[in-house]
Write a protein that holds these residues in place. Sequence first.
Motif, PDB file in Angstrom:
ATOM      1  N   VAL A  57      -3.678   7.594  -4.055  1.00  0.00           N
ATOM      2  CA  VAL A  57      -2.896   8.190  -2.967  1.00  0.00           C
ATOM      3  C   VAL A  57      -1.708   7.312  -2.594  1.00  0.00           C
ATOM      4  CG1 VAL A  57      -4.843   9.491  -2.054  1.00  0.00           C
ATOM      5  CG2 VAL A  57      -4.434   7.156  -1.229  1.00  0.00           C
ATOM      6  N   TYR A  58      -1.358   6.387  -3.473  1.00  0.00           N
ATOM      7  CA  TYR A  58      -0.206   5.505  -3.276  1.00  0.00           C
ATOM      8  C   TYR A  58      -0.268   4.789  -1.925  1.00  0.00           C
ATOM      9  CZ  TYR A  58       1.807   7.647  -7.426  1.00  0.00           C
ATOM     10  OH  TYR A  58       2.033   8.068  -8.702  1.00  0.00           O
ATOM     11  N   ALA A  59      -1.413   4.218  -1.626  1.00  0.00           N
ATOM     12  CA  ALA A  59      -1.585   3.537  -0.341  1.00  0.00           C
ATOM     13  C   ALA A  59      -2.069   2.104  -0.490  1.00  0.00           C
ATOM     14  CB  ALA A  59      -2.569   4.326   0.531  1.00  0.00           C
ATOM     15  N   THR A  60      -2.017   1.561  -1.696  1.00  0.00           N
ATOM     16  CA  THR A  60      -2.507   0.196  -1.900  1.00  0.00           C
ATOM     17  C   THR A  60      -1.765  -0.796  -1.026  1.00  0.00           C
ATOM     18  OG1 THR A  60      -3.004   0.757  -4.202  1.00  0.00           O
ATOM     19  CG2 THR A  60      -2.968  -1.573  -3.633  1.00  0.00           C
ATOM     20  N   ASN A  61      -0.457  -0.657  -0.927  1.00  0.00           N
ATOM     21  CA  ASN A  61       0.315  -1.607  -0.128  1.00  0.00           C
ATOM     22  C   ASN A  61      -0.060  -1.547   1.339  1.00  0.00           C
ATOM     23  OD1 ASN A  61       1.526   1.004  -0.002  1.00  0.00           O
ATOM     24  ND2 ASN A  61       3.420   0.094   0.785  1.00  0.00           N
ATOM     25  N   LEU A  62      -0.355  -0.357   1.849  1.00  0.00           N
ATOM     26  CA  LEU A  62      -0.711  -0.213   3.257  1.00  0.00           C
ATOM     27  C   LEU A  62      -2.043  -0.882   3.555  1.00  0.00           C
ATOM     28  CD1 LEU A  62       0.333   3.514   3.809  1.00  0.00           C
ATOM     29  CD2 LEU A  62       1.674   1.432   4.251  1.00  0.00           C
ATOM     30  N   ALA A  63      -3.005  -0.694   2.638  1.00  0.00           N
ATOM     31  CA  ALA A  63      -4.319  -1.321   2.827  1.00  0.00           C
ATOM     32  C   ALA A  63      -4.212  -2.843   2.767  1.00  0.00           C
ATOM     33  CB  ALA A  63      -5.295  -0.810   1.771  1.00  0.00           C
ATOM     34  N   MET A  64      -3.439  -3.336   1.819  1.00  0.00           N
ATOM     35  CA  MET A  64      -3.302  -4.786   1.682  1.00  0.00           C
ATOM     36  C   MET A  64      -2.561  -5.380   2.878  1.00  0.00           C
ATOM     37  SD  MET A  64      -2.577  -5.082  -2.426  1.00  0.00           S
ATOM     38  CE  MET A  64      -2.748  -6.867  -2.511  1.00  0.00           C
ATOM     39  N   ALA A  65      -1.536  -4.694   3.346  1.00  0.00           N
ATOM     40  CA  ALA A  65      -0.803  -5.186   4.519  1.00  0.00           C
ATOM     41  C   ALA A  65      -1.689  -5.201   5.757  1.00  0.00           C
ATOM     42  CB  ALA A  65       0.426  -4.321   4.762  1.00  0.00           C
ATOM     43  N   ALA A  66      -2.704  -4.317   5.776  1.00  0.00           N
ATOM     44  CA  ALA A  66      -3.639  -4.267   6.897  1.00  0.00           C
ATOM     45  C   ALA A  66      -4.725  -5.332   6.783  1.00  0.00           C
ATOM     46  CB  ALA A  66      -4.267  -2.884   6.992  1.00  0.00           C
ATOM     47  N   GLY A  67      -4.705  -6.094   5.682  1.00  0.00           N
ATOM     48  CA  GLY A  67      -5.639  -7.192   5.541  1.00  0.00           C
ATOM     49  C   GLY A  67      -6.766  -6.976   4.568  1.00  0.00           C
ATOM     50  N   GLU A  68      -6.736  -5.871   3.805  1.00  0.00           N
ATOM     51  CA  GLU A  68      -7.807  -5.596   2.844  1.00  0.00           C
ATOM     52  C   GLU A  68      -7.378  -6.050   1.445  1.00  0.00           C
ATOM     53  OE1 GLU A  68     -10.232  -1.845   0.829  1.00  0.00           O
ATOM     54  OE2 GLU A  68      -9.191  -1.566   2.745  1.00  0.00           O
ATOM     55  N   PRO A  69      -7.992  -7.088   0.914  1.00  0.00           N
ATOM     56  CA  PRO A  69      -7.637  -7.526  -0.445  1.00  0.00           C
ATOM     57  C   PRO A  69      -8.048  -6.470  -1.469  1.00  0.00           C
ATOM     58  CG  PRO A  69      -8.874  -9.217   0.750  1.00  0.00           C
ATOM     59  CD  PRO A  69      -9.020  -7.950   1.530  1.00  0.00           C
ATOM     60  N   VAL A  70      -7.188  -6.211  -2.418  1.00  0.00           N
ATOM     61  CA  VAL A  70      -7.471  -5.251  -3.490  1.00  0.00           C
ATOM     62  C   VAL A  70      -7.256  -5.959  -4.818  1.00  0.00           C
ATOM     63  CG1 VAL A  70      -6.862  -3.049  -4.546  1.00  0.00           C
ATOM     64  CG2 VAL A  70      -6.740  -3.318  -2.056  1.00  0.00           C
ATOM     65  N   GLN A  71      -8.302  -6.078  -5.599  1.00  0.00           N
ATOM     66  CA  GLN A  71      -8.192  -6.667  -6.924  1.00  0.00           C
ATOM     67  C   GLN A  71      -8.232  -5.558  -7.964  1.00  0.00           C
ATOM     68  OE1 GLN A  71     -10.805 -10.051  -7.548  1.00  0.00           O
ATOM     69  NE2 GLN A  71     -10.883 -10.461  -5.355  1.00  0.00           N
ATOM     70  N   LEU A  72      -8.018  -5.892  -9.192  1.00  0.00           N
ATOM     71  CA  LEU A  72      -8.000  -4.971 -10.328  1.00  0.00           C
ATOM     72  C   LEU A  72      -6.827  -4.002 -10.269  1.00  0.00           C
ATOM     73  CD1 LEU A  72      -9.420  -4.052 -12.955  1.00  0.00           C
ATOM     74  CD2 LEU A  72     -10.713  -2.419 -11.580  1.00  0.00           C
ATOM     75  N   THR A  73      -6.663  -3.303  -9.150  1.00  0.00           N
ATOM     76  CA  THR A  73      -5.559  -2.347  -9.003  1.00  0.00           C
ATOM     77  C   THR A  73      -4.565  -2.793  -7.931  1.00  0.00           C
ATOM     78  OG1 THR A  73      -6.796  -1.032  -7.383  1.00  0.00           O
ATOM     79  CG2 THR A  73      -7.030  -0.429  -9.714  1.00  0.00           C
ATOM     80  N   GLY A  74      -4.663  -4.043  -7.495  1.00  0.00           N
ATOM     81  CA  GLY A  74      -3.776  -4.508  -6.434  1.00  0.00           C
ATOM     82  C   GLY A  74      -2.305  -4.451  -6.792  1.00  0.00           C
ATOM     83  N   HIS A  75      -2.007  -4.522  -8.089  1.00  0.00           N
ATOM     84  CA  HIS A  75      -0.600  -4.498  -8.507  1.00  0.00           C
ATOM     85  C   HIS A  75       0.058  -3.146  -8.260  1.00  0.00           C
ATOM     86  CE1 HIS A  75      -2.880  -2.778 -11.760  1.00  0.00           C
ATOM     87  NE2 HIS A  75      -1.812  -2.493 -12.466  1.00  0.00           N
ATOM     88  N   THR A  76      -0.737  -2.116  -7.967  1.00  0.00           N
ATOM     89  CA  THR A  76      -0.143  -0.798  -7.686  1.00  0.00           C
ATOM     90  C   THR A  76       0.453  -0.720  -6.287  1.00  0.00           C
ATOM     91  OG1 THR A  76      -2.256   0.110  -6.908  1.00  0.00           O
ATOM     92  CG2 THR A  76      -1.764   0.322  -9.262  1.00  0.00           C
ATOM     93  N   TRP A  77       0.418  -1.831  -5.556  1.00  0.00           N
ATOM     94  CA  TRP A  77       1.020  -1.830  -4.222  1.00  0.00           C
ATOM     95  C   TRP A  77       2.499  -1.458  -4.286  1.00  0.00           C
ATOM     96  CZ3 TRP A  77       5.212  -4.590  -2.541  1.00  0.00           C
ATOM     97  CH2 TRP A  77       5.644  -5.649  -3.353  1.00  0.00           C
ATOM     98  N   SER A  78       3.163  -1.912  -5.336  1.00  0.00           N
ATOM     99  CA  SER A  78       4.604  -1.655  -5.445  1.00  0.00           C
ATOM    100  C   SER A  78       4.887  -0.181  -5.720  1.00  0.00           C
ATOM    101  CB  SER A  78       5.203  -2.518  -6.541  1.00  0.00           C
ATOM    102  OG  SER A  78       4.531  -2.292  -7.757  1.00  0.00           O
ATOM    103  N   LEU A  79       4.011   0.459  -6.479  1.00  0.00           N
ATOM    104  CA  LEU A  79       4.167   1.893  -6.719  1.00  0.00           C
ATOM    105  C   LEU A  79       4.035   2.657  -5.405  1.00  0.00           C
ATOM    106  CD1 LEU A  79       2.004   2.332  -9.957  1.00  0.00           C
ATOM    107  CD2 LEU A  79       4.427   1.737  -9.749  1.00  0.00           C
ATOM    108  N   GLY A  80       3.093   2.222  -4.568  1.00  0.00           N
ATOM    109  CA  GLY A  80       2.930   2.866  -3.274  1.00  0.00           C
ATOM    110  C   GLY A  80       4.167   2.731  -2.414  1.00  0.00           C
ATOM    111  N   LEU A  81       4.728   1.528  -2.382  1.00  0.00           N
ATOM    112  CA  LEU A  81       5.932   1.302  -1.575  1.00  0.00           C
ATOM    113  C   LEU A  81       7.079   2.183  -2.053  1.00  0.00           C
ATOM    114  CD1 LEU A  81       7.613  -0.168   0.508  1.00  0.00           C
ATOM    115  CD2 LEU A  81       7.898  -2.055  -1.107  1.00  0.00           C
TER     116      LEU A  81
END
Length: 366
Positions: free
Chosen positions: A112-136
């Motif tokens: 749902v292109y929300a990795t960056n929002l979750a990480m910015a809220a303090g939730e670490p995301v591994q394995l797929t964390g690099h998709t934060w930029s796609l979300g932005l």
Amino acid sequence: MSNEPGGYALGRRPGLDGLRGVAVLLVVSGHSLGSRNSAGTVGVTLFFALSGFLITRILVEERARTGGINYRGFLVRRIRRLAPALAAFLVVAAVICIVNHFPLTWVVLPAVYATNLAMAAGEPVQLTGHTWSLGLEEQFYLLWPPLVMLALRRRRAPVITLAALVLLVTMWRAVAIGLGWPYLRVGYGPDMRIDAIIAGCLLAFVADRLRHLPSAAAVWAGAVLLALCLPERLETNAAMMPLATVCAAVVVAVAASRTPRVLALGPLTRLGGISYGVYLWHAPAAMARPHGLVMLPVVLTVSIAIAALSWRLVEARFLTYKVPHDVSLDSSASSTQPSAPASPQEGKPAVPARSRIEGAITREHS
């Protein structure tokens, strides 16, 4: 400053393909070597600036040709280019998560292109964390076409406004860093990392003037970017992160106005052509231990092989889907007027020209 395209036409520019190749090499290198460098951050910043330039230039030139911007067609092209490869990657990621008892939110958030929002809220995301930029990027580009249409109805391009926004984001990030905000908030918050995309958008409005920028500027800017790969956590450095954004914009500006020899090298342009897939697939391989120089060729080889297969078996099949042309953002243009295809950018002969350009933009990132 006029908002018309002037004498500049995007066309096929191998230098931009090569620049994508450089950017993805930096990202893969940064993640393969471990956390004690900022190569990934520099690579993502390049991707952001390039993305902002390409997307905005496509919209500006479409408006000049047709009198409007086909918003629905724009969104369909984005989905058609990005979703198939992402879906294939997430299927594999889901299997990895289930087998290793990782949280399935690591799969849901990118979907749902929300990795960056979750990480910015303090939730670490591994394995797929690099998709934060796609979300932005997708969050920004949901809003950007209507704003471009509004800007183009004026007699002058929004250069000053965009420059002010870049400065505002830079100052806001410096305040957050000064206040000691958490790394995840500063490193992945949309309001903290959007400046490079906006800088690329600005370049698109002055594309006909980019030829006046000397090639030597890109050489110096590139050297600075390489030096900025060395320190840790560049994104939390209030002084050096803005420098990375400026240098990335300079390199994009030169590559967009001419073709530097080094960026036109065959291996780089071919890598740039599949950079999105390489970006997606490198992360699982880069998670292997130990990190170090020995891992870089392994991760790169595996990523390129899977990305090439993904392009042939998944992505290219969806790029022949006909884009609808029935929703224009300009009431003065006919709602059924088709958008003329943009000139090829990605260099895939079997793929429609416009798809090649937009397909080139998303790749990235850290």
